[in-house]
Each structure stands twice: as C-alpha cells, then as structure tokens.
Enzyme design. Sequence first.
Site, short mmCIF file in Angstrom:
data_model
loop_
_atom_site.label_atom_id
_atom_site.label_comp_id
_atom_site.label_asym_id
_atom_site.label_seq_id
_atom_site.Cartn_x
_atom_site.Cartn_y
_atom_site.Cartn_z
N HIS A 187 49.49 -84.41 13.78
CA HIS A 187 49.31 -83.18 14.86
C HIS A 187 47.82 -82.65 14.35
CE1 HIS A 187 53.65 -82.79 15.18
NE2 HIS A 187 53.39 -82.29 15.93
N LYS B 242 47.73 -76.69 12.42
CA LYS B 242 49.21 -76.43 12.42
C LYS B 242 49.64 -76.54 11.17
CE LYS B 242 53.53 -79.15 13.48
NZ LYS B 242 54.12 -78.05 14.02
#
Length: 263
Positions: free
Chosen positions: A153, A157
């Site tokens: 990601h 995040k």
Amino acid sequence: MINIIVAGFKGKMGSTATKMVIENKDFSLVGVLDPYAKESNLNEMAEFSEIDVPVFNEKEALVQSVDADVWIDFTIPAVAYANTQFALENGIRPVVGTTGFSETEVKKLTDLSKDKKIGGLIAPNFAIGAVLMMQFSAKAAKYFPDVEIIEMHHDNKLDAPSGTAIKTAEMIYAERGDHQQGHPDEKESIPGARGADYKGMKIHSVRLPGLVAHQQVQFGSTGEGLTIRHDSYDRASFMTGVALGCEKVMELDELIYGLENLL
C-alpha cells in the site's frame, strides 16, 4: 433516493466517495464530516464549487441538522469505531471502508446493529476484484495449504497488516484449518524478517509512495506454485463496491463484515 453522509470527505478515499455519491442519480449527498474542515459548505472548495452541501466538524451537530439513511466512513482507525457506533445508535446505516477494527469491535457493532435492527457493512476492501481474489485464495487453500500473503500500500496507510490481508487469512484459515508450514526450527537473524503470523500464515506489509492497494497471495506445493494477485491502480476502483454497499444495507437488518457476503 438514498440520503448519504460521507465522513472523512477530505481524505483521498473520502473525496473519491463524495464524488461518487454526487454523480450517482440514486443517491443524495446531505452532509459531509471532517473535524478539521474550515469550510461550512462544499461549494467553498474548488472541486465542488457547484455543490450545495453543508460541512460539519462534529457528528452530533450533523445528525441534528440532516436526515440520513447511510453513513459512508473513510476516516482513520482511531475514530472509525466510535463513528460506526454513533451511526447505528442514531439509526443511520454505516458503510465503512476504514480498516483496523478488532474482532471484538466488529462483534460489538454487529450485536448493536441486531439490537437496533439496522443494516450496515464493514468491508476491508470495496474493489470487486479484491473480493474475488480473497474468494479464489480461500478455494485454492484446500489444495495448496502452504501460503504467504504480501500486501502493498501507499506509505500513508496507518494500519498493518491491511484489513484485506487479515480478511484473506481468515478466509484461508476457515478452509484449510491449522497447518504447520515452513521449517519448525527456522530462526530470524533480524526480528520480523518472516513477517506477521496469522495461525501459521505469514503476512508481509509493504509501504511505499506511488502504490495504491495491491495484494499477492502466493501458494507453494511440490513442483508447482500458484499466485493470485489483485491491483488497484486508482481509488475509483473501490467505488462500485461502495455504491453497492449503500444500496444493499438498505435491505439488511444487521451489520455484515465483508463485501463478499453481499455479492
């Protein structure tokens, strides 16, 4: 027409969800929430200059001012539980894409929804392809019990592993059960080198700028391997699932965990 609130509308996912609601002919955006927003109306922002929707800093003020059917939540793990609980207590159906909920929190929210007889959805991933990836992985685990999960990601995040990775591991475990994999005497020369452990499965989290949301489920067996991978290159990939969730929760009388349960 479904009246919708978007909480966390200034974040990347929240902004994308706000645009989706505005563009959907079956939805009506009645309010947006962000505790740090300086605006009082969406039309004060360049990208929403023609949209007349009030902006709220406090959820209590929001529910006193607007009548909503659905609460879309793309906030942060620290506030998502309280937001979801608040929505249910006020008769609003939550559709939550914020991750980081514990099993205990999901159970408490599910029990509350049953008491209130209000539908809702918490989905670790709203991309249809990601849901299929999880389902395919669970099916493959019957035949390939040795598996590791690599999720990748963007570097902003906050939680790791991702909710999608944890949900994938849960679905695989439900199919394969307990299974010892890897060498029983392996040693990590650097702590954490083998990743997080979920009931014998290793989960590896990558956080880098330029990524959006990606996951690879890698199976190994004698003489062969199988890789199941999903990539979201744009946050718009999640919006089909979010829209579906908003429609489906209107028909439910309890909170559901996982978009796959609505397909």
